[in-house]
Enzyme design. Sequence first.
Site, short mmCIF file in Angstrom:
data_model
loop_
_atom_site.label_atom_id
_atom_site.label_comp_id
_atom_site.label_asym_id
_atom_site.label_seq_id
_atom_site.Cartn_x
_atom_site.Cartn_y
_atom_site.Cartn_z
N ASP A 34 3.06 1.27 3.65
CA ASP A 34 2.36 0.96 4.89
C ASP A 34 2.68 -0.50 5.22
O ASP A 34 2.05 -1.43 4.70
CB ASP A 34 0.85 1.17 4.71
CG ASP A 34 0.07 1.00 6.01
OD1 ASP A 34 0.58 0.32 6.92
OD2 ASP A 34 -1.05 1.53 6.10
N ASP A 63 0.84 -1.19 0.00
CA ASP A 63 0.00 0.00 0.00
C ASP A 63 0.88 1.25 0.00
O ASP A 63 1.78 1.38 0.83
CB ASP A 63 -0.91 0.00 1.24
CG ASP A 63 -1.86 1.17 1.26
OD1 ASP A 63 -3.02 0.99 0.85
OD2 ASP A 63 -1.45 2.27 1.67
N ASP A 94 0.64 5.49 -0.07
CA ASP A 94 -0.25 6.64 0.13
C ASP A 94 0.53 7.92 -0.07
O ASP A 94 1.72 7.99 0.25
CB ASP A 94 -0.86 6.59 1.52
CG ASP A 94 -1.99 7.59 1.69
OD1 ASP A 94 -1.70 8.75 2.07
OD2 ASP A 94 -3.14 7.25 1.42
#
Length: 318
Positions: free
Chosen positions: A224, A95, A97
């Site tokens: 993450d 992930d 971001d």
Amino acid sequence: MHQEQNKIIKILFSEYYEKAELDLPNDMELREFAYQPFDSETYVRHLSFSSPQELRQYILQNVPLHLYYSSARYQLPSAKEMDEKGWLGSDLLFDLDADEICEVKVRRFCPQDGYETLASNCNGEPPIEYAEITTECIMKVFEKALLIRDILKEDFGLNARIFFSGNRGFHLRVTCYEDCALLDPDDRKEIAEYFTSPKPPVIYEGNPGWSGRIAKGIEGINIDTQVTIDIRRLVRIPGSLNGKAGLMVVEIKNDKFEYGEWLSPFDGDCIFLPYVSAELTLFNNKYTVKRTYPIKIDTRIGVYLALKGLGKVKAYVR
């Protein structure tokens, strides 16, 4: 979200899901499904479906703000207790971001008058916060996603698919079988650290792996790590809508991605009632709004701003 706003946006989401092409796994009967309803902070979990038609029928009756399935396969995905599900293995996830890659500008507005403020408190009330994500930032995150994809192939022999999250980041997913699927959290933590904190014994430009990458100025990647470690993670269904922005979760193919209005499926215009007074930038376009002054605006933009808490959609016309 405001009840009136919920009603309109929920209708738009429902109409979208009538025809949406959801990218579902071939073994969907082994996956747990979950969704977050409108007007709820909690998820409805432990759902199981045997066909795409069964899932569509359910979500048309229970319109989701967010829609997920599990990265894990289970013997009994609908079991209420995790220990009773019977874990069969999990896909490998990454992930990315914008918060981890860029310096995201967070703007604050006082709810009483709608004006921008630097304060963390507005006469006893918390300010409305809006993280303004630039196209440049999103593309930087995408470059990191491509790098992870390439490293997974070059160093591990794994094929990863890249998905735009529908908000401000990207997900990578390796569909795992056999040994890959059975990696435990400790194994996955080592893999995560391979990307975030590479420590090759020798740095030389001609070497493969991180040795050569670091010599070329390529650094570790902020991901993450909890997403990678978690063997029971819920993942957004490709083709679904992200309720934080109203944008579609889409797979990126041919290494090409454009951050723009096309990511929203909504047509026509809407009447948007702003809660703030500001000039806002979205998809490289500027929009000037003034608190309590309704404006006619592209529905794709109105829904995005409403889901960010900057106003509400009062009406829409196709």
